[in-house]
Design an enzyme around this catalytic site. Structure first.
Site, PDB file in Angstrom:
ATOM      1  N   ASP A   1      -4.726  -6.942   5.633  1.00  0.00           N
ATOM      2  CA  ASP A   1      -6.180  -6.401   5.352  1.00  0.00           C
ATOM      3  C   ASP A   1      -7.399  -7.277   5.108  1.00  0.00           C
ATOM      4  O   ASP A   1      -8.180  -7.472   5.410  1.00  0.00           O
ATOM      5  CB  ASP A   1      -5.780  -5.214   4.106  1.00  0.00           C
ATOM      6  CG  ASP A   1      -6.988  -4.475   3.751  1.00  0.00           C
ATOM      7  OD1 ASP A   1      -8.087  -4.500   4.719  1.00  0.00           O
ATOM      8  OD2 ASP A   1      -7.067  -3.639   2.912  1.00  0.00           O
TER       9      ASP A   1
ATOM     10  N   TYR B   1       0.910  -1.057  -0.091  1.00  0.00           N
ATOM     11  CA  TYR B   1      -0.112  -0.057   0.072  1.00  0.00           C
ATOM     12  C   TYR B   1       0.954   1.239   0.140  1.00  0.00           C
ATOM     13  O   TYR B   1       0.432   2.256  -0.118  1.00  0.00           O
ATOM     14  CB  TYR B   1      -0.826   0.106   1.146  1.00  0.00           C
ATOM     15  CG  TYR B   1      -1.975  -0.970   1.113  1.00  0.00           C
ATOM     16  CD1 TYR B   1      -2.213  -1.729  -0.014  1.00  0.00           C
ATOM     17  CD2 TYR B   1      -2.941  -1.279   2.229  1.00  0.00           C
ATOM     18  CE1 TYR B   1      -3.175  -2.652  -0.118  1.00  0.00           C
ATOM     19  CE2 TYR B   1      -3.847  -2.106   2.251  1.00  0.00           C
ATOM     20  CZ  TYR B   1      -4.022  -3.039   1.011  1.00  0.00           C
ATOM     21  OH  TYR B   1      -4.958  -3.950   1.109  1.00  0.00           O
TER      22      TYR B   1
ATOM     23  N   LYS C   1       4.335 -14.950   0.896  1.00  0.00           N
ATOM     24  CA  LYS C   1       4.322 -15.649  -0.143  1.00  0.00           C
ATOM     25  C   LYS C   1       5.820 -15.580  -0.700  1.00  0.00           C
ATOM     26  O   LYS C   1       5.863 -15.298  -1.791  1.00  0.00           O
ATOM     27  CB  LYS C   1       3.431 -14.812  -1.232  1.00  0.00           C
ATOM     28  CG  LYS C   1       3.027 -15.293  -2.533  1.00  0.00           C
ATOM     29  CD  LYS C   1       1.947 -16.430  -2.197  1.00  0.00           C
ATOM     30  CE  LYS C   1       1.667 -17.071  -3.681  1.00  0.00           C
ATOM     31  NZ  LYS C   1       0.998 -18.471  -3.667  1.00  0.00           N
TER      32      LYS C   1
END
Ligand code: NAD
Length: 356
Positions: free
Chosen positions: A248, A141, A192
């Site tokens: 989130d 973000y 990831k």
């Protein structure tokens, strides 16, 4: 010591639920020998109306000088047409920025008597008590470069960048291990790392920080698997720590396991002053009608006692009082079930105080 608390009720039901949390704090203070001082200020839509901006200077000064911030909720239809730069939600971003809160803590706990409110089977969600620790100021973000650019061939390219530095990962990992130390002592770090190099670094640094916490267990999980495991076997989790966007999404998924938005508190910590607020919004559809569930906000002050003031006993007194009221069959509209007793915001607040 007197704890100074900045109270920012905000808009809509924020004005109804924060007084109940303040009263709960006063009551637990009297019981546990703690003193609080409360001062109110404007944020969000009501601040726009009064001063022209969502996060006035007086509010900024107050929060910086306080020991913790209790926030209600901001926003509503009245301010939806405004420019993004002065929307009520900008007040929240400004607040986090000013206080440097980089860790967002969102618990998802299923109360046995409310297990039917979930859309998942009771046997899957019974007993879950998860804390999602989301990195709040970095990651996808905020990473640069970002934006949309025109290409020579007339098409466009959208870019966001997932970056983390070692210190950013170290500090959020420490928060996660500290939180786990106050709970069941198990951290699942979600990344990831099989695809994204930045999260390969994340995994390495979290493992390094873990060496300082020998009594806490650490596991790693890929984000896609975590999304699946939260639905399949959520009881396996204690603390989940993860990147901003992963957090989130996963924290919303985890909270919906419980099925009751009016019950869920949150904390944003890591800076000098912590922010404590319910996860829900200002609920304009029920505002001003004494219908809002104040429990999420009351449980937020329990988090304040635990994470900002280290007053574990007082936090537990509040949490047990909430449990007692639910056990006695009292419900606000959002968690109402057949055969239970329907109460309003003020009465629910009073019952919790009685429980304290
Ligand atoms: P919302 O969370 O306000 O409401 C969603 C639904 O849940 C509504 O039906 C509402 O009545 C119900 N609900 C929420 N909290 C409740 C409570 N404590 N007790 C009983 N019922 C409750 O989300 P929304 O409707 O999407 O947004 C309304 C406004 O709130 C918007 O302006 C939005 O931008 C803002 N918002 C603010 C925050 C925040 O301040 N942190 C978070 C989310 C949304």
């Amino acid at each position: 010591m007197i704890y100074r608390i900045a109270v920012l009720p905000g808009d809509g039901i924020g004005k109804e639920i924060t007084p109940e949390a303040v009263e709960a704090l006063k009551k637990v203070g009297a019981k546990c020998g703690l003193s609080f001082e409360f001062e109110e200020a404007l944020i969000g839509g009501c601040a726009i109306d009064a001063t022209g901006g969502p996060f006035p200077e007086a509010t900024q000064k107050l929060v910086k000088d306080s020991d913790a911030v209790l926030l209600g909720a901001v926003g509503g239809p009245k301010w939806e047409g405004l420019d993004y730069s002065i929307r009520p939600e900008r007040g929240l971003l400004g607040l986090r920025e000013v206080l440097g809160t980089f860790a967002n803590l969102r618990p998802a706990k299923v109360y046995p008597m409310l297990a039917d409110a979930s859309t998942l089977k009771k046997e899957v969600i019974e007993g879950i008590d998860i804390m999602v620790v989301r990195e709040l100021t970095g990651g996808l973000y905020f990473g640069r470069p970002k934006g949309i650019e025109k290409l020579p061939d007339g098409t466009e390219r959208g870019v966001n960048t997932l970056t983390y530095t070692t210190p950013e990962i170290e500090r959020i990992a420490r928060v996660a291990f500290d939180v786990a130390g106050k709970r069941r002592k198990k951290v699942t770090s979600v990344d990831k790392a099989n695809v994204l190099e930045s999260t390969e670094l994340w995994r390495r640094v979290v493992s390094e920080v873990h060496k300082g916490y020998p009594d806490v267990e650490l596991g790693h999980m890929y984000v896609d698997n975590c999304a699946m495991q939260l639905i399949r076997n959520p009881r396996q989790f204690d603390v989940i720590v993860t990147e901003n966007m992963f957090g989130d999404i996963l924290s919303d998924e985890a909270s919906m396991l419980t099925g009751s938005i009016g019950m869920l508190p949150s904390a944003s910590i890591g800076g000098k002053v912590g922010i404590f607020e319910p996860i829900h919004g200002s609920a304009p559809d029920i505002a001003g009608q004494d219908k809002a569930n104040p429990i999420a906000t009351i449980l937020s002050v329990a988090m304040m006692l635990r994470y900002s003031f280290n007053q574990e006993k007082a936090a537990e007194v509040i949490e047990e009082a909430v449990l007692k009221v639910l056990e006695k069959g009292y419900r606000t509209g959002d968690i109402m079930q057949p055969g239970m007793k329907l109460v309003g915001t003020r009465e629910m607040g009073r019952l919790v105080r009685e429980g304290i």
